[in-house]
Scaffold this active site. Structure first.
Site, PDB file in Angstrom:
ATOM      1  CD  GLU A  52      10.932  36.157  28.941  1.00  0.00           C
ATOM      2  OE1 GLU A  52      11.228  35.598  27.881  1.00  0.00           O
ATOM      3  OE2 GLU A  52      11.336  37.294  29.243  1.00  0.00           O
TER       4      GLU A  52
HETATM    5  C1  NGO Z   1       9.700  38.479  25.465  1.00  0.00           C
HETATM    6  C2  NGO Z   1      10.242  38.904  26.806  1.00  0.00           C
HETATM    7  C3  NGO Z   1      10.898  40.280  26.765  1.00  0.00           C
HETATM    8  C4  NGO Z   1      11.825  40.397  25.563  1.00  0.00           C
HETATM    9  C5  NGO Z   1      11.056  40.084  24.299  1.00  0.00           C
HETATM   10  C6  NGO Z   1      11.945  40.154  23.077  1.00  0.00           C
HETATM   11  C7  NGO Z   1       7.995  39.064  26.793  1.00  0.00           C
HETATM   12  C8  NGO Z   1       6.612  39.295  27.211  1.00  0.00           C
HETATM   13  N1  NGO Z   1       9.023  38.926  27.598  1.00  0.00           N
HETATM   14  O1  NGO Z   1       8.366  39.017  25.505  1.00  0.00           O
HETATM   15  O2  NGO Z   1      11.599  40.493  27.954  1.00  0.00           O
HETATM   16  O3  NGO Z   1      12.315  41.708  25.490  1.00  0.00           O
HETATM   17  O4  NGO Z   1      10.463  38.810  24.348  1.00  0.00           O
HETATM   18  O5  NGO Z   1      11.279  39.857  21.893  1.00  0.00           O
END
Ligand code: NGO
Length: 496
Positions: free
Chosen positions: A309
């Site tokens: 992300e």
């Molecule tokens: C995503 C995000 C995390 C969040 C999560 C919540 C990943 C790999 N990055 O998973 O930062 O906490 O969702 O479900």
């Protein structure tokens, strides 16, 4: 109503009920060990404590150097007759004796976890230990389907103490899981002491989601967690998320920011807004120090760099960053693990991709020889709500009832990722909404048992109705262990 075949989770490869009487464990029962391998002796002691009775003056004696099984005792040996691999075992119970054999100590430990499932739930509760234990006659040959059977705990959004982490290690090892991935740094907190960058914890570790006090592990505490896990055949996989999810680090050291200005600490739950300054040399000095200090505390070969992300960098900047970090991780003797965003980058064949986004195919990385850990968010994320009425949790990947968590198979989940590329499965528990161990247990149980079985049991031996019946039979044990589990209406819980 489907009858459970037995009450073991994850289901073993082969279970054959025996004939004749049960084996009785009483004050005179001894644990006999062939040879004196220290890990085997440790498993023997663990077993002796498990079957200890308050009526006896002490737990069963553990005797080493005993070649052959004796009537009335439990015999533990390295050197299995069946082909059980590094983590499998063979367990035989007759009225006369119990024999447990495995090629490696890990297999013996899993054999003990199976034996534990054959004992009454009262073994889990010390005050209930005034009793004689009976084990039904049985022959089990077992080995796991995948070498990576993991759980992940996000200790960054909310901090969990070393004692909490140890409890989680105990809980996952009941299910024969062998990896605990700790998400040690995110926007809201930095949770592990780095001696060369002390502000990371003194400042970056000082809060959490919602503004609570946060916290961190000293290196000594972390080493203690690693050792506690190793004694239960659990490998700790440390994750420092980068280049995004780094607000806690950026707030602790102004020089890690491109504009040289440290942002404020962050206690909300947005994602994607932070990034290390990937064009500054000091960033790589920082990463090198962090990877070096953490790697020295963890003898096992994995270092997770996150990589998820990142909205503030171009794809080129991102790729250059991950490739450079990969060489740093390699220089410290570790294999790099990253979330599936790393798939398009020039990965070393030894790097590991953790698949999480349901709609993304990590196929591009298959061609590079990468291996995969499967954590599909719509099946394996323990922080998703069970149903619309669940108070805790998120729902961006969907609602995940127990059956949804169970009814999928790693080899058919993603097109183009062959079984041979799959290392195994992992169930992440993100902690934006999860603040205490009671919360953790509620979100993890029973879904963690579903993911554990997917990782261990052959696909053709898994079937929801039968699993659900076995799951229901765990209620008494989990209650005796004090686990705050979710009583899903999809399961008929048998509390005693
Ligand atoms: C995503 C995000 C995390 C969040 C999560 C919540 C990943 C790999 N990055 O998973 O930062 O906490 O969702 O479900």
């Amino acid at each position: 109503m489907t009858q459970p075949r037995h009450t073991i989770i994850p289901a073993p490869v082969s279970v054959r009920p025996g004939t004749g009487d049960a084996f009785t464990i009483g004050p005179a029962t001894a644990v006999l060990i062939k040879g004196a391998d220290p890990q085997t002796v440790a498993v023997g002691n663990y077993l002796a404590r498990l079957v200890a009775s308050v009526d006896a003056p002490a737990p069963p004696a553990v005797e080493t150097g005993v070649d052959a099984a004796r009537d009335g005792s439990i015999h533990v040996s390295l050197g299995a007759s069946a082909d059980v691999g590094d983590e499998g075992y063979e367990l035989t119970v007759t009225a006369q004796r119990v024999t447990l054999a495995a090629a490696k100590p890990a297999g013996l430990f899993y054999g003990v976890q199976t034996l534990r499932h054959l004992l009454p739930a009262s073994v889990e509760y010390e005050a209930a230990r005034r009793r004689t234990l009976r084990v039904p006659p049985i022959h089990i040959v077992d080995r796991p389907r995948f070498p990576w059977r993991g759980a992940m705990l996000d200790v960054a959004r909310h901090f969990f103490s070393a004692e909490d982490v140890k409890r989680y290690i105990d809980l996952i090892s009941l299910l024969k899981m062998n990896r605990l991935h700790l998400h040690l740094a995110d926007d809201q907190g930095w949770r592990i002491e780095i001696k060369s960058w002390p502000n990371l914890t003194t400042h970056g570790g000082s809060t959490e989601v919602g503004g609570g006090p946060g916290g961190f592990y000293t290196q000594a505490q972390f080493a203690d967690i690693v050792a506690y896990a190793a004694a239960r055949f659990v490998t700790i996989v440390p994750e420092i998320d980068m280049p995004g999810h780094t607000n806690a680090a950026l707030a602790s050291y102004a020089e890690l920011n491109c504009d040289g200005v440290a942002p404020k600490l962050y206690t909300g739950i947005d994602v994607g807004f932070s990034a290390l300054c990937v064009d500054k040399d000091v960033t790589y000095k920082f990463i090198d120090d962090v990877v070096r200090e953490i790697s020295a505390l963890v003898p096992t070969p994995y270092f997770h760099v996150g990589g998820d992300e990142v909205k503030k960098l171009t794809p080129e900047q991102y790729a250059r960053f991950i490739e450079r970090v990969q060489t740093i991780v390699q220089a410290h003797g570790k294999l790099m693990v990253g979330w599936d965003e790393i798939a398009p980058v020039n990965l070393l064949p030894s790097s590991i991709v953790q698949h999480w986004r349901p709609k993304e195919s990590p196929k591009v990385a298959v061609a590079k020889g990468a291996k995969f850990i499967l954590s599909p968010a719509h099946k394996a994320y323990l922080d998703m709500k069970y149903d619309a009425g669940t108070a805790l949790g998120l729902n961006w990947a969907g609602l995940i009832e127990v059956r949804t968590a169970y009814d999928w198979d790693p080899s058919t989940l993603i097109e183009g990722v062959p079984s041979a590329s799959i290392l195994g499965v992992e169930a992440p528990l993100w902690s934006e909404t999860v603040a205490t161990m009671r919360d953790v247990e509620y979100m993890a149980f029973p879904r963690l048992a579903a993911v554990a079985e997917i990782g261990w049991t052959p696909a053709d031996a898994r079937q929801w109705d039968e699993f659900s019946a076995r799951l229901g039979a765990q209620a008494a044990r989990w209650s005796a262990m004090g686990i705050n589990f979710y009583r899903s209406r999809q399961v008929r819980w048998v509390e005693r």
